[in-house]
Scaffold this active site. Structure first.
Site, PDB file in Angstrom:
ATOM      1  N   TYR A 138       0.867  -1.192   0.000  1.00 39.42           N
ATOM      2  CA  TYR A 138       0.000   0.000   0.000  1.00 39.42           C
ATOM      3  C   TYR A 138       0.898   1.235   0.000  1.00 39.42           C
ATOM      4  CZ  TYR A 138      -3.209   3.622   1.641  1.00 39.42           C
ATOM      5  OH  TYR A 138      -3.935   4.768   1.752  1.00 39.42           O
ATOM      6  N   GLU A 227      -3.525   7.496  -3.891  1.00 37.62           N
ATOM      7  CA  GLU A 227      -3.550   6.223  -3.172  1.00 37.62           C
ATOM      8  C   GLU A 227      -3.366   5.082  -4.162  1.00 37.62           C
ATOM      9  OE1 GLU A 227      -6.129   4.487   0.439  1.00 37.62           O
ATOM     10  OE2 GLU A 227      -7.263   4.723  -1.405  1.00 37.62           O
TER      11      GLU A 227
END
Length: 416
Positions: A138, A227
């Site tokens: 991530y 993101e």
């Protein structure tokens, strides 16, 4: 996405459901932006018709591809369409299968945990090559109030809800402050790649390069967030951004024309889009009491007082300090267009805003719209006596109050 990550360390993300509105773009547009900065992604092609999906799928060969509904909402894979199709993400083996899925997705509404029961229209799909990473990470770039600047947030536990990761294992989140002017250095980026556990030197170098380029996009394009979830490390040692979400600062629209040209208003609440044309700060809610207030603080307080007395606001509406009778009338049109609204509460403190302007707009709107909904008005401040006299002479059924609690109680009662 990252709203609760402060508990995991020094990271903060300022999220407001009220005044600040940030542009979001579709996944296929995000992929194009990443590629324009030399950031590797799985091969992807957007399609806006089933026929385009058929032709696009032919470019992926015998391995097939993944088809993804392009809707601005999370949880697409677990959502469902209003026509009965389950899931907004599917693996397809043949071009014909891609066409079939596209025909069911395009033009239908996808309902996810983020869209509410109404869902959002799907106007396009994206077909992407199938790449199965050996490990998922991530990565996000955003502004951190505590640090006072941008940070890069990363975790070796990608491909899942990052807030859940933060809650269960705060140490799994790594936060790296970024020098605003110079960005991440190669040394800092490589150090992060090693901490995350990228296996080979080649993968570490590729990941570091992606980190540096992500910040360049963030700065160049006035992004509020980037993101990547997941960033995948493939079995052959390469690194790809498998999925991307962007947000951009609305205040930068004047210098980011190319980015804001990507805006898809079909993904937004129509009443909010209409309100923006008149510089009205409007957010649609689910209650039955329409609210028209000047100033964000007073608007929030008004909603709280209504809730305190058992009511539910139908909207957040701040007409601002520069409202005119015309913009007030437009605000009324937006409020009464909502069939859920059973009463309207006007709460104005006349500092910069003149109460007589509000009164004029209210009276004109009530007359022209043949208003049937009970109207409760509280006006305090500049030109207050003149405004009250205008309302008295109008002959309309406008119920005036001076006390906020009393006004709110009656708005709730009349909406019941």
């Amino acid at each position: 996405m990252l709203a609760s990550l402060r508990k995991a360390g020094s990271l903060a993300r300022a999220v407001s459901a009220g005044q600040r509105r940030f542009l979001s773009i579709h996944e296929y547009q995000s992929v194009n932006l990443l590629n324009s900065y030399g950031i590797p992604t799985p091969k992807s092609i957007a399609a806006k018709t089933p026929e385009e999906a058929l032709e696009a799928a032919k470019q992926f060969g015998s391995t097939g591809c993944v088809i993804k509904a392009q809707v601005l909402a999370g949880g697409r894979g677990k959502g469902h369409f209003d026509n009965g199709l389950q899931g907004g993400v599917h693996v397809v083996q043949t071009p014909e299968q891609a066409k079939e899925y596209a025909s069911k997705m395009i033009g239908a509404k996808l309902i996810t945990k983020q869209t509410g029961a109404a869902g959002r229209i799907c106007n396009a799909v994206m077909l992407a090559e199938r790449r199965d990473p050996s490990h998922e990470y991530y990565v996000a770039v955003l502004n951190d109030r505590n640090v006072g600047g941008p940070v890069l947030v990363a975790s070796s536990q990608g491909g899942m809800n990052i807030e859940e990761v933060a809650a269960k294992d705060p140490n799994a989140i790594i936060t790296v402050p970024i020098d605003f002017e110079n960005g991440l250095s190669k040394v800092e980026a490589l150090d992060l790649a090693k901490k995350l556990g990228f296996k080979s030197e080649g993968a570490q170098s590729e990941a570091a390069d992606i980190f540096m380029r992500l910040y360049k996009i963030f700065k160049d394009k006035d992004a509020t967030q980037i993101e990547i979830n997941p960033m995948g490390e493939t079995a052959d040692g390469h690194v790809l951004c498998m999925d991307a979400k962007f947000g951009f600062d609305d205040n930068a629209e004047f210098r980011q024309k190319d980015i804001f040209a990507l805006r898809d208003i079909t993904q937004e609440e129509p009443s909010e889009v209409e309100a923006q044309k008149y510089n009205l700060n409007f957010i649609k809610l689910d209650g039955s009491i329409g609210c028209l207030v000047n100033g964000a603080g007073l608007a929030m307080a008004t909603m709280d007082v209504l809730a305190l007395h058992g009511g539910n606001p139908a909207n957040f509406l701040d007409v601002g300090g520069g409202a005119t009778p015309e913009t007030v009338k437009k605000a009324f049109e937006i409020l009464v267009a909502d069939p859920k609204v059973k009463s309207i509460f006007i709460n104005i403190f006349g500092g910069i805003m003149r109460c007589d302007y509000i009164a004029e707009g209210v009276i004109n709107a009530a007359k022209e719209l043949s208003l049937q909904v009970p109207l409760i008005v509280r006006l305090k401040g500049t030109k207050e006596p003149e405004a009250k006299e205008m309302i008295r002479k109008s002959g309309l059924k406008i119920i005036p109050f001076d006390d906020l609690d009393e006004a709110a109680q009656n708005a709730v009662k009349l909406a019941a």
